[in-house]
Design an enzyme around this catalytic site. Structure first.
Site, PDB file in Angstrom:
ATOM      1  N   CYS A  99       0.631  -1.331   0.084  1.00  0.00           N
ATOM      2  CA  CYS A  99       0.129  -0.202   0.157  1.00  0.00           C
ATOM      3  C   CYS A  99       0.973   0.827  -0.308  1.00  0.00           C
ATOM      4  CB  CYS A  99      -1.287   0.137   1.165  1.00  0.00           C
ATOM      5  SG  CYS A  99      -1.629   0.934   1.770  1.00  0.00           S
ATOM      6  N   CYS A 102       0.085   4.104   2.789  1.00  0.00           N
ATOM      7  CA  CYS A 102       0.480   3.493   3.884  1.00  0.00           C
ATOM      8  C   CYS A 102       2.042   3.958   4.448  1.00  0.00           C
ATOM      9  CB  CYS A 102       0.454   2.253   4.001  1.00  0.00           C
ATOM     10  SG  CYS A 102      -1.777   1.133   3.412  1.00  0.00           S
TER      11      CYS A 102
END
Length: 179
Positions: A99, A102
């Protein structure tokens, strides 16, 4: 490949809580012996104590629990013990290795949590390794960040936030920082 396995082993070993460290010493030491027998480079084992330092050629790691406000959750039992039962408020970062957002949010969260000097902890939960926790907390997108106090979710957000928004989120959880 061997170096990657060693890094993963060291990462897992260092993420253990301080009280579990002494019970894991024998398994770590036996692995070092096995590595030596197969002529694979291994980490130097030193006498163990609560703040033992492991030394590799490039870095020093400390396992002192007093300096660790950010930790990785290993499984559901670990989450129960370190997050749900925590007397200190905990920010739970549900993330994934793949991600991109993230990877942007994590350093911001870690910096903000560290700034509060132990008044709040940060638990990192990889949704690929802990799918059951992600489902239990209805995580449908990453990054998802929960604010937990006394075992209950008191606030949350999804997506990337800037530093001011992260700080406001933490202040709602623990109150403004007094300096």
């Amino acid at each position: 490949m061997v170096q990657m396995a060693q890094r993963l082993l060291l990462k897992r070993f260092l993420s253990l809580p301080g009280r579990c460290l002494t019970s894991q010493v024998q398994s770590f030491s036996s692995l070092s012996v096995k590595c030596a027998q197969t002529h694979v480079p291994h980490f130097t084992t030193l006498p163990f104590s609560r703040s033992t330092k492991f030394t590799t050629a490039a870095r020093q790691f400390s396992t002192s629990s007093s300096h660790r406000v950010t930790f990785s959750v290993q499984n559901k039992d670990d989450f129960q013990e370190r997050v749900i039962e925590s007397e200190i408020p905990v920010v739970v970062d549900f993330h994934a290795q793949w991600c991109g957002p993230c990877k942007i949010l994590a350093p911001r969260l870690e910096k903000a949590v560290a700034k509060h000097q132990g008044k709040v902890l940060m638990a990192k939960v990889d949704i690929d390794d802990n799918t059951d926790l992600a489902l239990e907390y209805e995580v449908s997108a990453v990054p998802t960040v929960l604010a937990m106090k006394n075992g209950c979710v008191v606030d949350q957000f999804v997506g990337v936030k800037d530093d001011d928004q992260v700080e406001a989120f933490l202040n709602k959880l623990i109150g403004p920082q007094t300096t």
